[in-house]
Design an enzyme around this catalytic site. Structure first.
Site, PDB file in Angstrom:
ATOM      1  N   HIS A  61       0.845  -1.190   0.000  1.00 22.97           N
ATOM      2  CA  HIS A  61       0.000   0.000   0.000  1.00 22.97           C
ATOM      3  C   HIS A  61       0.884   1.244   0.000  1.00 22.97           C
ATOM      4  O   HIS A  61       1.730   1.424   0.875  1.00 22.97           O
ATOM      5  CB  HIS A  61      -0.918   0.008   1.215  1.00 22.97           C
ATOM      6  CG  HIS A  61      -1.817   1.191   1.268  1.00 22.97           C
ATOM      7  ND1 HIS A  61      -2.998   1.251   0.571  1.00 22.97           N
ATOM      8  CD2 HIS A  61      -1.691   2.385   1.908  1.00 22.97           C
ATOM      9  CE1 HIS A  61      -3.572   2.421   0.784  1.00 22.97           C
ATOM     10  NE2 HIS A  61      -2.794   3.129   1.593  1.00 22.97           N
ATOM     11  N   ALA A  62       0.705   2.119  -0.982  1.00 22.85           N
ATOM     12  CA  ALA A  62       1.566   3.287  -1.139  1.00 22.85           C
ATOM     13  C   ALA A  62       1.449   4.228   0.051  1.00 22.85           C
ATOM     14  O   ALA A  62       0.354   4.479   0.559  1.00 22.85           O
ATOM     15  CB  ALA A  62       1.205   4.027  -2.426  1.00 22.85           C
TER      16      ALA A  62
ATOM     17  N   HIS B  74       0.817  12.039  -5.988  1.00 24.86           N
ATOM     18  CA  HIS B  74       0.084  12.153  -4.729  1.00 24.86           C
ATOM     19  C   HIS B  74       1.003  11.970  -3.527  1.00 24.86           C
ATOM     20  O   HIS B  74       1.019  12.788  -2.604  1.00 24.86           O
ATOM     21  CB  HIS B  74      -1.042  11.115  -4.677  1.00 24.86           C
ATOM     22  CG  HIS B  74      -1.653  10.964  -3.321  1.00 24.86           C
ATOM     23  ND1 HIS B  74      -2.703  11.735  -2.888  1.00 24.86           N
ATOM     24  CD2 HIS B  74      -1.349  10.135  -2.278  1.00 24.86           C
ATOM     25  CE1 HIS B  74      -3.025  11.402  -1.643  1.00 24.86           C
ATOM     26  NE2 HIS B  74      -2.214  10.433  -1.260  1.00 24.86           N
ATOM     27  N   GLU B  75       1.764  10.876  -3.507  1.00 27.62           N
ATOM     28  CA  GLU B  75       2.602  10.588  -2.352  1.00 27.62           C
ATOM     29  C   GLU B  75       3.674  11.654  -2.155  1.00 27.62           C
ATOM     30  O   GLU B  75       4.000  12.027  -1.024  1.00 27.62           O
ATOM     31  CB  GLU B  75       3.251   9.201  -2.482  1.00 27.62           C
ATOM     32  CG  GLU B  75       2.264   8.033  -2.472  1.00 27.62           C
ATOM     33  CD  GLU B  75       1.405   7.963  -1.220  1.00 27.62           C
ATOM     34  OE1 GLU B  75       1.808   8.520  -0.170  1.00 27.62           O
ATOM     35  OE2 GLU B  75       0.316   7.370  -1.286  1.00 27.62           O
TER      36      GLU B  75
ATOM     37  N   HIS C  62       2.700  14.532   0.041  1.00 30.47           N
ATOM     38  CA  HIS C  62       2.934  14.379   1.477  1.00 30.47           C
ATOM     39  C   HIS C  62       4.355  14.800   1.834  1.00 30.47           C
ATOM     40  O   HIS C  62       4.586  15.520   2.811  1.00 30.47           O
ATOM     41  CB  HIS C  62       2.740  12.919   1.893  1.00 30.47           C
ATOM     42  CG  HIS C  62       1.333  12.437   1.870  1.00 30.47           C
ATOM     43  ND1 HIS C  62       0.313  13.037   2.570  1.00 30.47           N
ATOM     44  CD2 HIS C  62       0.767  11.365   1.247  1.00 30.47           C
ATOM     45  CE1 HIS C  62      -0.814  12.368   2.380  1.00 30.47           C
ATOM     46  NE2 HIS C  62      -0.564  11.351   1.579  1.00 30.47           N
TER      47      HIS C  62
ATOM     48  N   GLU D 288      -3.750  14.851   2.457  1.00 26.09           N
ATOM     49  CA  GLU D 288      -4.049  13.990   1.315  1.00 26.09           C
ATOM     50  C   GLU D 288      -4.329  14.796   0.042  1.00 26.09           C
ATOM     51  O   GLU D 288      -4.117  14.306  -1.065  1.00 26.09           O
ATOM     52  CB  GLU D 288      -5.264  13.104   1.636  1.00 26.09           C
ATOM     53  CG  GLU D 288      -5.063  12.141   2.793  1.00 26.09           C
ATOM     54  CD  GLU D 288      -3.974  11.116   2.532  1.00 26.09           C
ATOM     55  OE1 GLU D 288      -3.702  10.797   1.356  1.00 26.09           O
ATOM     56  OE2 GLU D 288      -3.374  10.640   3.512  1.00 26.09           O
TER      57      GLU D 288
ATOM     58  N   HIS E 198      -6.841   0.081   5.394  1.00 25.56           N
ATOM     59  CA  HIS E 198      -6.972   1.085   6.441  1.00 25.56           C
ATOM     60  C   HIS E 198      -7.758   0.575   7.654  1.00 25.56           C
ATOM     61  O   HIS E 198      -7.620   1.130   8.753  1.00 25.56           O
ATOM     62  CB  HIS E 198      -7.635   2.339   5.872  1.00 25.56           C
ATOM     63  CG  HIS E 198      -6.849   2.949   4.758  1.00 25.56           C
ATOM     64  ND1 HIS E 198      -6.810   2.389   3.492  1.00 25.56           N
ATOM     65  CD2 HIS E 198      -6.059   4.058   4.705  1.00 25.56           C
ATOM     66  CE1 HIS E 198      -6.033   3.125   2.720  1.00 25.56           C
ATOM     67  NE2 HIS E 198      -5.573   4.135   3.415  1.00 25.56           N
TER      68      HIS E 198
END
Length: 603
Positions: free
Chosen positions: A342-343, A372-373, A376, A400, A502
């Site tokens: 999971h990324a 996306h990552e 963060h 996010e 999650h």
């Protein structure tokens, strides 16, 4: 993955009865000193916890499981000891803004607080670590052969045989989710005991308290936003159900009622973009390119994909990633060991040791995920000068949304600028419906899923969904919000929520729902700042350093101010709303309504 109070690993805390009650004569100066000491203790402890969490996620063994459980139990016993004491200072008059805010953060940003009795923290940490690792090592079946989590996700997006899709869906949920049902019930009971010891009604109420408003006001905010976007989702659902019926026939997908969840190109039916080819409108739906094919044609490998993502942020004026990022990140899946694919994004030392963890494949989805990552990581680095308790997003939805805002700018124009797409192949204006539909298959389709995950957990924590009704409660919410149903009947021997990372990892999920809304607010504001005049969905602010400077100013605030202040700093508005998302997709909504005329809506 982002730090919620101490670590990038699942935060588990043990309520402690050893916290000293401040004397009635306590002063604001003593509260200031307590906060300074608490931040120092938490910051010092976080480095080892983060390192152990990283090793456990990227090298799953019984030994790393044990180390992770031990580190979490030890570190977060401190966390709620401090939270308990913070609660006793909170009503003291005369506190400064920062001290009062940090006291609230110490008390309210814990994820899973354990029961206030000896051994409870160890028990809770062991349960969560075991469930997370079980998920990471989990396999489903395809053609009767075992297939790991990363590969089964990819296969669900490519397979079109409904029997094979059913096999993969059922095997993953039965083999990964069902076995952890008992442990999840134990975890819930322990977390609720800890939450009540901290003064909350239950763990769900504690989670909803972390948004600069009351739990009730936050729940009402999410319901209001859902009300704004629900008509768009229902129009998309009606259209996709019709197209799936055309593809598979009544025996597989009926013309009315819910959509069979395994037909939507994703294990959880949370994003539907993988089946765009099945629903694309003739002519307008042929966009003339596929990002994944472009990447392969240009010889991209996972490392080059990450470098390209970094290039977007560099074009906005952000400094290059440190060399350690590439030396220490997990960019592809190791061949010799179990990992959690999971990324996630990591901030190991709360300063410069930032990393991503992915099992990257050369496709369009992972190209978006990289952007996306990295959002963060750039957020983490922007707020690194803040005090420890402010090293976080304005709220978790902000964290996010940043990378997703950048990903919205992965337009044909952007692909031309980075040399992936030939300018002659840029879709013309008559392809706009196709472009919007492709986006909606992920962005809009996700909205109800992003909301229901925590609605289910809020119900579980509050007792509204009892232990013997876990599966029924899950299926009811999936039907109510998503309009999807499992391919086979489910009963209470199953535990389908556990088949979503999650849930066993104890990661709150409403942040992703908020991010889907916030990213369009951020994107619209960025396009306005860049002076964009065309259709909103075609805007790319790649290369605009004015946007980058204003974005960095918001990111640098961290969690030092209430989130409406941060929102206003970048967008000019203090109101979180689905209006920008609805505006972005307005041409598609008009088109969907025309396509759906005379067809039943809803389920």
């Amino acid at each position: 993955m982002i730090r919620t109070a101490i670590s990038a690993f699942a935060l588990i805390a043990a309520a402690s009865s050893t916290a000293q009650v401040p004397a009635q004569t306590a002063t604001p100066a003593q509260a200031d000193a307590f906060v300074r000491d608490a931040e120092a203790q938490l910051a010092a402890l976080s480095l080892d916890v983060n390192r152990i969490g990283w090793v456990n996620a990227t090298y799953i063994t019984d030994d790393t499981d044990a180390l992770a459980a031990q580190a979490n139990a030890k570190s977060t016993e401190l966390s709620v000891k401090l939270a308990s004491e913070a609660a006793k200072y909170a009503s003291l008059p005369g506190l400064s803004f920062d001290t009062r805010r940090k006291l609230d953060l110490l008390r309210g940003t814990i994820t899973l607080p354990a029961a206030p009795r000896p051994g409870a923290a160890d028990q809770l940490a062991t349960l969560v670590t075991a469930m997370s690792s079980s998920y990471g090592k989990g396999t489903g079946l395809s053609g009767g052969k075992p297939i790991n989590g990363s590969d089964i996700e990819a296969a669900m997006g490519e397979e079109r045989d409904p029997a094979r899709l059913k096999e993969m869906w059922v095997s993953w949920h039965d083999r990964v989710g069902a076995p952890m049902r008992g442990d999840y019930a134990k975890m819930t009971a322990l977390a609720n005991e800890g939450s009540k010891a901290l003064g909350y009604a239950d763990t769900g109420a504690m989670w909803r308290s972390g948004y600069d408003m009351t739990p009730e006001a936050f729940a009402a905010l999410t319901d209001r936003i859902w009300g704004e976007v629900e008509p768009l989702y229902k129009a998309l659902h009606t259209y996709v159900r019709w197209k799936l019926n055309e593809k598979y026939g009544d025996a597989v997908q009926a013309k009315t009622g819910p959509i069979r969840s395994d037909l939507l190109g994703n294990m959880w039916a949370q994003e539907w973009g993988n089946i765009y080819d099945l629903v694309a409108p003739k002519g307008a739906g042929d966009l003339g390119f596929d990002t994944g094919e472009l990447l392969k044609a240009k010889g991209y490998d996972p490392l080059k994909m990450v470098k390209t993502g970094e290039g977007f942020y560099s074009s906005l004026g952000f400094a290059a990633l440190p060399d350690t990022f590439y030396a220490r990140s997990q960019i592809t899946k190791p061949a010799d060991r179990d990992v959690i694919c999971h990324a996630s994004a990591w901030d190991i030392d709360n300063a410069d040791d930032i990393r991503i963890k992915m099992c990257t494949k050369v496709n369009g989805d992972d190209f978006v995920t990289i952007h996306h990552e990295l959002g963060h990581n750039y957020y983490q680095r922007s707020y690194k000068a803040q005090p420890f308790l402010y090293k976080n997003g304005a709220n978790d939805g902000f964290h996010e949304a940043i990378g997703d805002t950048i990903a919205l700018s992965i337009t044909p124009d952007y692909l031309v600028k980075i040399g992936l797409l030939d300018a002659a192949r840029v879709p013309s204006a008559d392809k706009d419906i196709g472009l919007l539909l492709r986006q909606a298959m992920d962005k809009v389709a996700f909205l109800p899923f992003g909301l229901l995950i925590d609605k289910w957990r809020w119900g579980v924590f509050a007792g509204a969904i009892p232990t013997d009704g876990y599966q029924a409660g899950w299926d009811k919410l999936r039907l109510q919000y998503q309009g999807v149903a499992p391919p086979v009947a489910r009963d209470e021997t199953r535990f389908d929520p556990g088949a979503k990372y999650h849930i066993p990892a104890g990661v709150p999920y409403t942040r992703y729902f908020l991010a889907r809304v916030l990213q369009f607010q951020f994107y619209k504001a960025a396009c306005a700042q860049a002076g964009w005049k065309g259709p909103l969905h075609r805007c790319s602010f790649y290369g605009d350093k004015r946007v980058g400077a204003k974005l960095d100013a918001m990111l640098a605030m961290g969690q030092s101010k209430p989130w409406p202040d941060a929102l206003q700093a970048f967008t000019g508005s203090r109101d979180m709303s689905g209006a920008a998302l609805v505006e972005y997709f307005a041409p598609l909504k008009t088109w969907l309504d025309a396509q759906n005329k005379g067809k039943p809506s809803g389920w």
